[in-house]
Design an enzyme around this catalytic site. Structure first.
Site, PDB file in Angstrom:
ATOM      1  N   LYS A   1       0.852  -1.175   0.041  1.00  0.00           N
ATOM      2  CA  LYS A   1       0.114   0.034  -0.073  1.00  0.00           C
ATOM      3  C   LYS A   1       0.797   1.105  -0.011  1.00  0.00           C
ATOM      4  O   LYS A   1       0.452   2.040  -0.519  1.00  0.00           O
ATOM      5  CB  LYS A   1      -1.000  -0.171   1.297  1.00  0.00           C
TER       6      LYS A   1
ATOM      7  N   LYS B   1      -4.468  -9.852  -7.743  1.00  0.00           N
ATOM      8  CA  LYS B   1      -5.663 -10.099  -6.990  1.00  0.00           C
ATOM      9  C   LYS B   1      -6.901  -9.130  -7.484  1.00  0.00           C
ATOM     10  O   LYS B   1      -6.721  -8.087  -7.511  1.00  0.00           O
ATOM     11  CB  LYS B   1      -5.369 -10.126  -5.491  1.00  0.00           C
TER      12      LYS B   1
ATOM     13  N   LYS C   1     -11.127  -4.502  -4.407  1.00  0.00           N
ATOM     14  CA  LYS C   1     -11.960  -3.336  -4.569  1.00  0.00           C
ATOM     15  C   LYS C   1     -11.201  -2.141  -4.845  1.00  0.00           C
ATOM     16  O   LYS C   1     -11.563  -1.010  -5.517  1.00  0.00           O
ATOM     17  CB  LYS C   1     -12.450  -2.958  -2.928  1.00  0.00           C
TER      18      LYS C   1
END
Ligand code: ATP
Ligand code: LTN
Length: 340
Positions: A119, A200, A203
């Site tokens: 992230k 992956k 969202k």
């Protein structure tokens, strides 16, 4: 000792963020399994809005997504009679316990988390919340004396960290926490993006065209996305770990979870298939059929928001009862004075 009844079903806790549209990966990797095991477990499922705001969320969208996610979960078959569904920010113990666990968690443990490293890789400014995310998650799990945590593959490391944090707290302050087990589905634990089967389905990438299948997507759109999904230039329909076969592997995986078939049965179903387009057409068909009743039930539930809020309040009451007992135990162990 942990405050826990002895003669009951194993207790399950899991969470899902109201940070975007629920996608096929969430459904096949987590939600479907939660629902199928409802009968044999004592279930707590949490809409983790505190986790969602570790990334910017537009306030009005967050409010809508929270209710929408509750409706999706009920529509997919989560029963308010068999499971407790609640919103994380409705039970203040989640924030309280996170602070206390912060104080026994070395920063190095958090800096090692791969999701954190991923992230921060592309961000200029990173909130403390992103680093602290797994401690909040540990608190969610430990508040409920959870036995099992069913999640997709991407969350395994966070549950392992939860176990470390629980052991450390228990060593310092005495045995308060149950050490939870992670439960990863054998198939479907990692559904990949349709536009890029090496990443992956997530969202966070939902804005990328053709990446995810949203659970509420129209059949036509589902079909279009699957027909356009990235495969390879070959024609062999088989499971494979080779990166170039990742697209076909992903489609076969989706088919296997929905049809509840193992790898060899899945491959058998496509022996006579007319190349990748036949595979894609068949996968699109079964995904559409799987999601059709969920979409229908979702719109019915969303037409009565006050009933949805009532169900969430019921869930909150049940969760709060358990969480507040654990919080009292933890505060006493740490040495806080009980208010008069
Ligand atoms: P983000 O990727 O933006 O963090 P997310 O799509 O992973 O969000 P979450 O709410 O964090 O969504 O995940 C809810 C559940 O779905 C978790 O148990 C997670 O492990 C599982 N899950 C998420 N993505 C996938 C996937 N692609 N395949 C299988 N399971 C998944
Ligand atoms: N971090 C998880 C969501 C989550 C969770 C939890 C899962 C928050 N708290 C407790 C299991 C148990 C995710 O991003 N999927």
């Amino acid at each position: 000792m942990a405050i826990r009844k002895t003669n009951k079903l194993p207790r399950v806790f899991s969470g899902i963020q109201p940070s975007g549209s629920v996608h096929l990966g969430n459904y096949l990797g987590a939600i479907k399994g939660w629902i199928e095991r409802q009968e044999t477990k004592e279930n707590f499922f949490c809409i983790v809005d505190l986790h969602a705001i570790t990334n910017w969320q537009d306030p009005e969208s967050l409010r809508h997504q929270t209710r929408s996610l509750a409706a999706v979960l009920f529509a997919a078959g989560l029963s308010p009679l068999k499971s407790t569904l609640f919103v994380q920010s409705h039970v203040s113990a989640h924030s309280e316990i996170a602070w206390i666990l912060n104080c026994v968690t070395p920063i190095g443990w958090l800096e090692r988390m791969t999701q954190y490293k991923d992230k921060i890789a592309n961000e200029e400014s990173v909130s403390t919340g992103i680093l602290d995310y797994p401690v909040l998650m540990a608190g969610d799990i430990l508040l409920y004396d959870t036995d099992e945590v069913p999640v997709g593959e991407d969350q395994k490391q966070h549950v392992e960290l939860t176990r470390d944090i629980a052991r450390r707290f228990n060593n310092i302050y005495g045995e308060s926490f149950v050490i939870p087990e992670v439960v990863i589905p054998k198939v479907g634990a990692r559904i990949m993006g349709l536009n890029d089967p090496l990443v992956k389905m997530s969202k966070s990438h939902e804005h990328i065209r053709g990446h995810a299948i949203a659970l509420l997507e129209e059949p036509k759109e589902i079909e279009r996305n699957i027909m356009r999904s990235v495969t390879d230039s070959g024609s062999e329909i088989r499971f494979s770990d080779e990166p170039e076969k990742a697209g076909v592997n992903n489609l076969l995986g989706i088919y296997g979870v929905i049809m509840k078939k193992n790898r060899s049965l899945v491959e058998k179903d496509f022996v006579d298939s007319s190349g990748y387009s036949g595979l894609k057409r068949r996968v699109a068909e079964i995904v559409i059929e799987e999601l059709r009743p969920i979409r229908k039930a979702y719109y019915e539930l969303m037409s009565d928001v006050s009933e949805l809020d009532r169900l969430l309040a019921k869930g909150r009451d049940k969760a709060e009862q358990i969480a507040s007992l654990k919080m009292q135990d933890v505060k006493t162990r740490v040495g806080f004075v009980k208010p008069h």
